[in-house]
Scaffold this active site. Structure first.
Site, mmCIF file in Angstrom:
data_model
loop_
_atom_site.group_PDB
_atom_site.id
_atom_site.type_symbol
_atom_site.label_atom_id
_atom_site.label_comp_id
_atom_site.label_asym_id
_atom_site.label_seq_id
_atom_site.Cartn_x
_atom_site.Cartn_y
_atom_site.Cartn_z
ATOM 1 N N SER A 87 -40.461 15.862 -1.770
ATOM 2 C CA SER A 87 -41.194 15.215 -2.846
ATOM 3 C C SER A 87 -41.431 16.170 -4.019
ATOM 4 C CB SER A 87 -42.482 14.619 -2.310
ATOM 5 O OG SER A 87 -42.970 13.644 -3.201
ATOM 6 N N ASP A 130 -36.891 12.991 -0.292
ATOM 7 C CA ASP A 130 -37.760 12.138 -1.113
ATOM 8 C C ASP A 130 -38.111 12.816 -2.433
ATOM 9 O OD1 ASP A 130 -37.869 9.714 0.120
ATOM 10 O OD2 ASP A 130 -39.830 9.989 1.050
ATOM 11 N N HIS A 154 -42.662 7.687 3.505
ATOM 12 C CA HIS A 154 -42.680 8.992 2.849
ATOM 13 C C HIS A 154 -43.204 10.072 3.793
ATOM 14 C CE1 HIS A 154 -42.379 11.508 -0.643
ATOM 15 N NE2 HIS A 154 -43.672 11.775 -0.696
#
Length: 502
Positions: free
Chosen positions: A259, A309, A385
């Site tokens: 992320s 991600d 996630h």
């Protein structure tokens, strides 16, 4: 307490599936002992840089395992509860049963002796893995520990940019005094102020990565470094890494992140590679390593890159538009893209605007040689996630109930399989993937390569979907009707948030 009644009262990690037992050491080094390849951010006065090392250790190691929630546990638990949001299921878990979370241990042996490298080079390959919002040096322990069990030394930074729920600094020379770095709450919707704040965080993160790279090189060179980490006061174990790490050959170190950590990885690699290439007056580089620095020699088109991600917002800043327009360094090689792996959770796959940004980051440039293979992009069905972090595997009921995630242990194994195979294809020597993880019979296994996991053919691996870099049709993204999938990382679980705000 019906929620707690249905939870496993003692969350735990499964064993790593690689052939090697895993050791871990907590490291915090005074900045004054390191050579920064780029000037420190003017607004940051961090005196140390911190990370955890996961590595193959001696098979007879019997040292105790390390606690997942580090000391001081009470403060970490409180910070996680605040970060996760007072009304979320995760927050309730952390606040109501801290005595259970206290005893969760990472199945890696604390300060165990490093195993002599079994590779042909007699050095262990190395990866540096950057955490996302709400993460820490421990938050991806199962993923990075699994890689270590296959013969890697993985460095997990503890970023002090305000992206962790809380972090602590041990002041050099005053080990008993802790300085707190609290979580920095920044909106997820693009604005001038948000871009400026994320740019500041990226400056700190990349500066830390530059220092950590220097620390790892010095560890291999047997240069004495002070380790002021709390759990390492009585150990001098950094010397065991001397002349055992494959960190000097250009392109030998793999870089990855999740992320915000994936965004950090992209910016870091590009900032190093394109350090002198821009004549655009609007470009304001966030990290400017000198040509003589070790990191400038390390990042090459052959650098293996793992993006889990990838969160696109931080790399859309107007200040770094020029850098965004440059292709990944991999495309300066005929094998361009083969060493790039992007894995999306299903939630991020369905987040259309971010999916397009991810594809744009890893795609071949328009003028690329047609022989270049391009990147590997996948997503596992029914993954969230948090499935790429420890939360999914420790609290499977919660991630299933809140996000609809399924088979958390298998999802992480798929991630590990893909990472290992990209490393093999990049010339990195890692151990075989087990037949159990490959979901084949022993007699059906062909050699050391796990070619099925990177296949682009449909249904080669159950629930593992290959994506192209072709743009998807534009769709209007609806407002979420249920709990947001971690609002990028987990920030306001249980709160209804539109996809645009992510």
């Amino acid at each position: 307490m019906p929620l707690l009644h249905q939870l496993n009262p003692t969350p735990s990690f499964p064993s790593y599936t690689g052939r090697y037992k895993v050791g871990t050491v907590d490291v915090e080094i005074p900045v004054r002992e390191l050579d920064s390849p780029s000037p420190a951010p003017s607004f940051s006065k961090l005196p140390t840089v911190a990370f955890r090392v996961f590595y193959p250790c001696q098979p007879d190691s019997e040292q105790k395992q390390v606690r997942w929630i580090p000391s001081p546990q009470r403060e970490y638990i409180g910070a996680y509860a605040r970060f996760l949001g007072a009304n979320s299921a995760f927050s309730q878990f952390f606040s109501l049963v801290p005595q259970i979370v206290n005893y969760v241990s990472i199945p890696a042996h604390h300060n165990a002796e490093l195993l002599e490298p079994t590779t042909h080079s007699k050095r262990w390959p190395v990866m540096i893995f950057s955490h996302g919002l709400g993460g820490s040096r421990n938050a991806y322990s199962h993923l990075v520990g699994s890689l270590a069990s296959h013969g890697m030394v993985v460095i997990a930074p503890d970023h002090r940019d305000g992206s962790a729920p809380i972090s602590f600094i041990h002041t050099p020379g005053e080990k008993e005094e802790l300085t707190r770095v609290e979580y920095r709450k920044i909106a997820h919707k693009a604005s001038t102020e948000v871009y400026q704040s994320r740019d500041e965080q990226l400056q700190i993160r990349m500066w830390e990565l530059g220092l950590i790279h220097d620390a790892v090189v010095k560890m291999d060179q047997r240069i004495a470094l002070s380790n002021v980490a709390d759990d390492h006061k009585k150990h001098s174990g950094l010397t065991m890494f001397a002349h055992k790490l494959d960190v000097h050959e250009p392109g030998s170190i793999a870089f990855g992140g999740h992320s915000f950590g994936a965004a950090t990885t992209v910016q870091f690699i590009k900032s190093v590679f394109y350090r002198n290439a821009s004549d655009d007056p609007t470009y304001k580089p966030l990290f400017t390593p000198s040509d003589s620095s070790n990191i400038a020699k390390q990042i090459t088109p052959t650098t293996p890159t793992v993006l889990l991600d990838l969160w696109g917002l931080p790399i859309q800043s107007p200040s770094t538009t020029w850098l965004k327009s440059q292709p990944m360094p991999a495309y300066h090689s005929l094998n361009g893209g083969r060493n790039i792996l992007a894995i999306l959770s299903e939630a991020f796959f369905k987040w259309s605007s971010n999916l397009q940004q991810t594809k744009a980051v890893v795609a071949k440039p328009a003028n690329a040689d047609p022989q270049q293979p391009g990147p590997h992009i996948f997503y596992p069905i029914a993954s969230a996630h948090l499935s790429q972090s420890d939360f999914g595997i420790l609290f499977p009921w919660l991630t299933t109930k809140v996000f609809g995630a399924k088979e958390p242990e298998r999802v992480l194994k798929l991630n590990v399989r893909a990472i290992l195979q990209v490393l093999r294809d990049s010339g990195v020597e890692v151990a075989d993937t087990s037949v159990t993880d490959m979901e084949v019979r022993e007699e059906d296994k062909k050699g050391v390569h796990d070619t099925r996991i990177l296949s682009r053919n449909k249904d080669t691996v159950r629930g593992w979907i290959s994506l192209s870099t072709e743009p998807e049709p534009e769709v209007k993204e609806p407002v979420s009707e249920g709990p947001a999938d971690a609002v990028v990382e987990g920030e306001v679980l249980g709160q209804t948030v539109s996809r645009e705000e992510r």
